[in-house]
Design a protein around this motif. Structure first.
Motif, PDB file in Angstrom:
ATOM      1  N   ARG A 202     -10.759 -23.444  -6.605  1.00  0.00           N
ATOM      2  CA  ARG A 202     -10.904 -24.820  -6.132  1.00  0.00           C
ATOM      3  C   ARG A 202     -11.944 -24.872  -5.025  1.00  0.00           C
ATOM      4  N   ASP A 203     -12.344 -26.064  -4.680  1.00  0.00           N
ATOM      5  CA  ASP A 203     -13.340 -26.248  -3.630  1.00  0.00           C
ATOM      6  C   ASP A 203     -12.868 -25.587  -2.335  1.00  0.00           C
ATOM      7  N   ARG A 204     -13.749 -24.845  -1.713  1.00  0.00           N
ATOM      8  CA  ARG A 204     -13.544 -24.145  -0.433  1.00  0.00           C
ATOM      9  C   ARG A 204     -12.576 -22.968  -0.514  1.00  0.00           C
ATOM     10  N   ASP A 205     -12.313 -22.465  -1.713  1.00  0.00           N
ATOM     11  CA  ASP A 205     -11.507 -21.249  -1.848  1.00  0.00           C
ATOM     12  C   ASP A 205     -12.306 -20.051  -1.341  1.00  0.00           C
ATOM     13  N   ARG A 206     -11.595 -18.992  -1.014  1.00  0.00           N
ATOM     14  CA  ARG A 206     -12.202 -17.731  -0.584  1.00  0.00           C
ATOM     15  C   ARG A 206     -11.738 -16.667  -1.575  1.00  0.00           C
ATOM     16  N   VAL A 207     -12.636 -16.248  -2.448  1.00  0.00           N
ATOM     17  CA  VAL A 207     -12.335 -15.222  -3.440  1.00  0.00           C
ATOM     18  C   VAL A 207     -12.625 -13.866  -2.801  1.00  0.00           C
ATOM     19  N   GLU A 208     -11.620 -12.996  -2.808  1.00  0.00           N
ATOM     20  CA  GLU A 208     -11.742 -11.690  -2.158  1.00  0.00           C
ATOM     21  C   GLU A 208     -11.724 -10.592  -3.210  1.00  0.00           C
ATOM     22  N   ILE A 209     -12.658  -9.650  -3.088  1.00  0.00           N
ATOM     23  CA  ILE A 209     -12.716  -8.494  -3.974  1.00  0.00           C
ATOM     24  C   ILE A 209     -12.089  -7.337  -3.208  1.00  0.00           C
ATOM     25  N   TYR A 210     -11.005  -6.789  -3.748  1.00  0.00           N
ATOM     26  CA  TYR A 210     -10.288  -5.718  -3.059  1.00  0.00           C
ATOM     27  C   TYR A 210     -10.740  -4.351  -3.558  1.00  0.00           C
ATOM     28  N   ARG A 211     -10.949  -3.428  -2.627  1.00  0.00           N
ATOM     29  CA  ARG A 211     -11.268  -2.052  -2.979  1.00  0.00           C
ATOM     30  C   ARG A 211      -9.969  -1.313  -3.288  1.00  0.00           C
ATOM     31  N   PRO A 212     -10.037  -0.283  -4.144  1.00  0.00           N
ATOM     32  CA  PRO A 212      -8.817   0.478  -4.440  1.00  0.00           C
ATOM     33  C   PRO A 212      -8.358   1.245  -3.200  1.00  0.00           C
ATOM     34  N   LEU A 213      -7.050   1.484  -3.112  1.00  0.00           N
ATOM     35  CA  LEU A 213      -6.503   2.243  -1.999  1.00  0.00           C
ATOM     36  C   LEU A 213      -6.927   3.699  -2.110  1.00  0.00           C
ATOM     37  N   ILE A 214      -7.188   4.320  -0.962  1.00  0.00           N
ATOM     38  CA  ILE A 214      -7.546   5.735  -0.942  1.00  0.00           C
ATOM     39  C   ILE A 214      -6.292   6.584  -1.137  1.00  0.00           C
ATOM     40  N   ALA A 215      -5.196   6.194  -0.493  1.00  0.00           N
ATOM     41  CA  ALA A 215      -3.937   6.927  -0.603  1.00  0.00           C
ATOM     42  C   ALA A 215      -2.806   5.932  -0.838  1.00  0.00           C
ATOM     43  N   ASP A 216      -1.812   6.359  -1.576  1.00  0.00           N
ATOM     44  CA  ASP A 216      -0.644   5.525  -1.836  1.00  0.00           C
ATOM     45  C   ASP A 216       0.223   5.482  -0.576  1.00  0.00           C
ATOM     46  N   PRO A 217       0.441   4.304   0.021  1.00  0.00           N
ATOM     47  CA  PRO A 217       1.225   4.221   1.255  1.00  0.00           C
ATOM     48  C   PRO A 217       2.633   4.803   1.121  1.00  0.00           C
ATOM     49  N   LYS A 218       3.262   4.641  -0.030  1.00  0.00           N
ATOM     50  CA  LYS A 218       4.610   5.193  -0.231  1.00  0.00           C
ATOM     51  C   LYS A 218       4.571   6.722  -0.191  1.00  0.00           C
ATOM     52  N   ALA A 219       3.566   7.308  -0.808  1.00  0.00           N
ATOM     53  CA  ALA A 219       3.449   8.767  -0.822  1.00  0.00           C
ATOM     54  C   ALA A 219       3.208   9.306   0.586  1.00  0.00           C
ATOM     55  N   VAL A 220       2.399   8.602   1.370  1.00  0.00           N
ATOM     56  CA  VAL A 220       2.129   9.032   2.747  1.00  0.00           C
ATOM     57  C   VAL A 220       3.403   8.984   3.578  1.00  0.00           C
ATOM     58  N   ARG A 221       4.184   7.911   3.464  1.00  0.00           N
ATOM     59  CA  ARG A 221       5.455   7.806   4.205  1.00  0.00           C
ATOM     60  C   ARG A 221       6.429   8.905   3.785  1.00  0.00           C
ATOM     61  N   LYS A 222       6.497   9.174   2.484  1.00  0.00           N
ATOM     62  CA  LYS A 222       7.401  10.218   1.980  1.00  0.00           C
ATOM     63  C   LYS A 222       6.984  11.582   2.527  1.00  0.00           C
ATOM     64  N   LYS A 223       5.700  11.851   2.562  1.00  0.00           N
ATOM     65  CA  LYS A 223       5.217  13.140   3.076  1.00  0.00           C
ATOM     66  C   LYS A 223       5.587  13.292   4.546  1.00  0.00           C
ATOM     67  N   ARG A 224       5.413  12.233   5.323  1.00  0.00           N
ATOM     68  CA  ARG A 224       5.780  12.284   6.738  1.00  0.00           C
ATOM     69  C   ARG A 224       7.278  12.534   6.908  1.00  0.00           C
ATOM     70  N   ALA A 225       8.073  11.869   6.088  1.00  0.00           N
ATOM     71  CA  ALA A 225       9.526  12.044   6.164  1.00  0.00           C
ATOM     72  C   ALA A 225       9.914  13.480   5.801  1.00  0.00           C
ATOM     73  N   ASP A 226       9.256  14.026   4.785  1.00  0.00           N
ATOM     74  CA  ASP A 226       9.541  15.404   4.370  1.00  0.00           C
ATOM     75  C   ASP A 226       9.185  16.402   5.471  1.00  0.00           C
ATOM     76  N   GLU A 227       8.148  16.075   6.251  1.00  0.00           N
ATOM     77  CA  GLU A 227       7.728  16.952   7.343  1.00  0.00           C
ATOM     78  C   GLU A 227       8.613  16.792   8.574  1.00  0.00           C
ATOM     79  N   GLY A 228       9.489  15.788   8.554  1.00  0.00           N
ATOM     80  CA  GLY A 228      10.426  15.581   9.653  1.00  0.00           C
ATOM     81  C   GLY A 228       9.837  14.854  10.845  1.00  0.00           C
ATOM     82  N   LYS A 229       8.731  14.169  10.661  1.00  0.00           N
ATOM     83  CA  LYS A 229       8.128  13.429  11.772  1.00  0.00           C
ATOM     84  C   LYS A 229       8.890  12.139  12.022  1.00  0.00           C
ATOM     85  N   VAL A 230       9.117  11.835  13.283  1.00  0.00           N
ATOM     86  CA  VAL A 230       9.775  10.589  13.667  1.00  0.00           C
ATOM     87  C   VAL A 230       8.673   9.586  13.968  1.00  0.00           C
ATOM     88  N   MET A 231       8.786   8.406  13.383  1.00  0.00           N
ATOM     89  CA  MET A 231       7.750   7.382  13.573  1.00  0.00           C
ATOM     90  C   MET A 231       8.147   6.424  14.676  1.00  0.00           C
TER      91      MET A 231
END
Length: 108
Positions: A68-97
């Motif tokens: 529609r008029d005055r819309d902002r179409v955004e082109i998204y780049r693919p993620l470099i890392a999966d956020p869920k996988a990063v959180r799981k790795k941190r949890a497995d390492e025992g880091k407290v956030m």
């Protein structure tokens, strides 16, 4: 003759943001807006059918969604890392956030 609308097309890069304003006929799609912007030629790594997704004001849309008029179409780049996988790795390492990211040990 159909009315013309004005749409912004945005592609965010790590160091800067490309913003292109295009005029399109009413009823144009998000894909047509991206094609009219010239960003596909300037950045050949953009692949609308495979890698990159589109959105209008931060809401994912299909490439054939009508803009529609005055819309902002955004082109998204693919993620470099999966956020869920990063959180799981941190949890497995025992880091407290701490709240807001980063490990709690860094504050001490």
């Amino acid at each position: 003759m159909s009315a013309m609308i004005q749409v912004e097309v945005v592609y965010a890069l790590p160091q800067r943001q490309e913003v292109v304003t295009v005029k399109l006929p009413e009823g144009a799609s998000a894909r047509q807006a991206v094609e009219a912007s010239g960003l596909l030629e300037k950045y050949p790594d953009i692949e609308l059918d495979r890698r990159n997704k589109l959105g209008i004001y931060a809401k994912l849309v299909k490439a054939d969604a009508e803009v529609r008029d005055r819309d902002r179409v955004e082109i998204y780049r693919p993620l470099i890392a999966d956020p869920k996988a990063v959180r799981k790795k941190r949890a497995d390492e025992g880091k407290v956030m701490k709240k807001g990211g980063g490990s709690a040990e860094e504050e001490a």
